[in-house]
Design an enzyme around this catalytic site. Structure first.
Site, PDB file in Angstrom:
ATOM      1  N   ASP A 269       0.500  -5.073   3.691  1.00 16.90           N
ATOM      2  CA  ASP A 269       0.201  -4.988   2.257  1.00 16.90           C
ATOM      3  C   ASP A 269       0.640  -6.341   1.693  1.00 16.90           C
ATOM      4  OD1 ASP A 269      -0.572  -2.976  -0.029  1.00 16.90           O
ATOM      5  OD2 ASP A 269       1.239  -3.909  -0.788  1.00 16.90           O
TER       6      ASP A 269
ATOM      7  N   LYS B  82       4.139   4.802   2.092  1.00 16.21           N
ATOM      8  CA  LYS B  82       4.228   3.362   1.781  1.00 16.21           C
ATOM      9  C   LYS B  82       5.645   2.913   2.032  1.00 16.21           C
ATOM     10  CE  LYS B  82       1.558   0.105   0.199  1.00 16.21           C
ATOM     11  NZ  LYS B  82       0.094  -0.033   0.274  1.00 16.21           N
TER      12      LYS B  82
END
Ligand code: NDP
Ligand code: 2IT
Length: 448
Positions: free
Chosen positions: A168, A128
């Site tokens: 995201d 991430k």
């Protein structure tokens, strides 16, 4: 805290090492509560120090992101990429841009991503990234300059077979375009090192819709298999009106549900006759406005300028699709008191541990995000396959693959929970099933 003394030892050490990382500790605690159930039957987990290794990211990259705003002032943000685990495939996971971004948030998201990606059945490790930069209120040029500066460091750490970022929170089509464009320029090659790309430059059909569609497919599986029921006729609340919330709402309506309330940061809209979810998408994607502007379109609808009070509305099903820890114990009590049937997480870790336990103790069907929202990254995996093949599947082909991946994830979670004596507990099922595959790979690959 845990039955296993080994897990207690590892977690206590982590509490000291990561004391300033509350979201990360929360994600680890929730995961270890599930692993506690299988640790006795798998002595190799301790023998090979799997838990010590799995809670430590393989690599963290933190970097300065300087950029110049429209007033010619120099701004500096912090960039991150957490390459958590590559045991089962190249690092894979989104990029988040929001002022709240910290190392703790990046680590919790990378940790969750690792198990989610494993559940999809596709060969993807977990990662991430992001920055404490908020695109809200910035001009297109500012966003482009920021993305270019961010990528001028990140490009050397990613690649189609190494680490494949995607969108995201705060990173949608526009940001991905700028990020991918600059990556391509710096690397001087066109490879699928990013997913969620525009359709004209290697993106996959249905990737934009995939997370929300997958959330509904997962909810349908739960209702069908556990309650012999479906979304048809259900009154639904969706929190967050971004990529995940919007397409969750649209698919829910397509499957016969009525979306009675949706929220964003400005508040929530409520209409017992059903919200026009297509218009909400228009407001957020095209007009780039707040939900209060829905009132101009539908004056009979109610707008409440406080997103937190959306939880007071009575509904059959709630899809929390905004952000981590939006659903705490107080919200959980309201949900139970309102006779809600199911909470199905679209966001990553939107429910606190206390609230999750409370909901499940009160027999509310509960779908954890790492299973329910895995359709986004699964379709990213399908985009990677299409890029490698230099070929594109039709929307119907991608949607049908997404649908069967979500069915498989449900079946895996359900059967795994049943096997450890926790039938119906999908949190336990998702954590254990996601973990077992990574654990097996880590043992096979040696101490690395
Ligand atoms: P977006 O940036 O597209 O949308 C976020 C939405 O949430 C916006 O509408 C924002 O409001 C709203 N919002 C933010 N905080 C709150 C809050 N506390 N209450 C109500 N609304 C709020 O993000 P995504 O939809 O991409 O991501 C949402 C969640 O889903 C995140 O947890 C993300 O990690 C997760 N996720 C995303 C995937 C993806 O593919 N994009 C895949 C799997 C999970 P406003 O519009 O006013 O800013
Ligand atoms: O949380 C997530 O799964 C995402 N943001 C999507 C990640 C991806 O690589 O598509």
């Amino acid at each position: 805290m845990f039955e296993s003394s080994y897990l207690n030892k590892v977690y206590n050490e982590l509490l000291i090492k990561s004391k300033n990382e509350p979201e990360f500790l929360q994600a680890v605690e929730e995961f270890l509560k599930s692993i506690d159930l299988i640790i006795q039957d798998h002595p190799d987990i301790e023998k090979y120090s799997i838990v010590e290794r799995i809670v430590e990211p393989e690599r963290i990259i933190m970097f300065r992101v300087p950029w110049v705003d429209d007033n010619n002032e120099i701004k500096v943000n912090r960039g991150f990429r957490v390459q958590f685990n590559s045991a089962i495939g190249p690092y894979k996971g989104g990029i988040r841009f929001d002022k709240s971004v910290t190392l703790s948030i990046m680590k919790f998201l990378g940790f969750e991503q690792m198990f989610k990606n494993s559940l999809t059945g596709l060969p993807m490790g977990g990662g991430k990234g992001g920055s404490d930069f908020s695109p809200t209120g910035k001009s297109d040029h500012e966003i482009m300059r920021f993305c270019q500066s961010f990528m001028s460091e990140l490009y050397r750490h990613i690649g189609a077979d190494l680490d494949v970022p995607a969108g995201d929170f705060g990173v949608g089509a526009r940001e991905i375009g700028y990020l991918f464009g600059y990556y391509k320029k710096l690397k001087n090659e066109f490879t699928g090192a990013f997913t969620g790309k525009g359709l004209s430059f290697g993106g996959s059909l249905v990737r934009r819709e995939a997370t929300g569609y997958g959330v509904c497919y997962f909810a349908e599986e739960i209702l069908k298999n556990i309650k012999n029921d479906s979304l048809k006729g259900k009154r639904v609340i969706v929190t967050g009106s971004g990529n995940v919330g919007t397409y969750t709402a649209m698919k829910a309506v397509e499957l016969g549900a009525k979306v009675i309330a949706m929220s964003d940061i400005s508040g929530y809209i409520y209409d017992e006759n059903g919200v026009d979810v297509n218009y909400v998408r228009d407001i957020k994607e095209k007009q780039k406005k707040n939900l209060d502007s829905y009132l101009m379109y539908q004056p009979s609808c109610k707008f409440v300028p406080d997103y937190k009070s959306v939880w007071t509305i009575k509904a059959d099903i709630i899809f929390p699709c905004a952000t981590q820890n939006e659903l705490g114990i107080e919200e959980a009590k309201k949900i139970v008191a309102n006779g809600t049937m199911m909470v199905c997480e679209g966001a990553n870790m939107p429910t606190t541990i206390e609230a999750t336990d409370y909901l499940m103790d009160h027999n509310i069907l509960f779908a954890p995000g790492k299973a329910a929202n895995a359709g986004g990254v699964a379709t990213s995996g399908l985009e990677m396959s299409q890029n490698s093949m230099r070929f594109s599947w039709t929307a119907a082909e991608v949607d049908s693959k997404l649908h069967s991946i979500m069915e498989n994830i449900f079946e895996t979670c359900y059967n795994t929970a049943k096997k450890v004596g926790k039938e119906g507990n999908l949190v336990v099922g998702a954590n254990i099933a996601g973990f077992l595959k990574i654990y097996e790979a880590m043992v096979a690959e040696g101490v690395i």
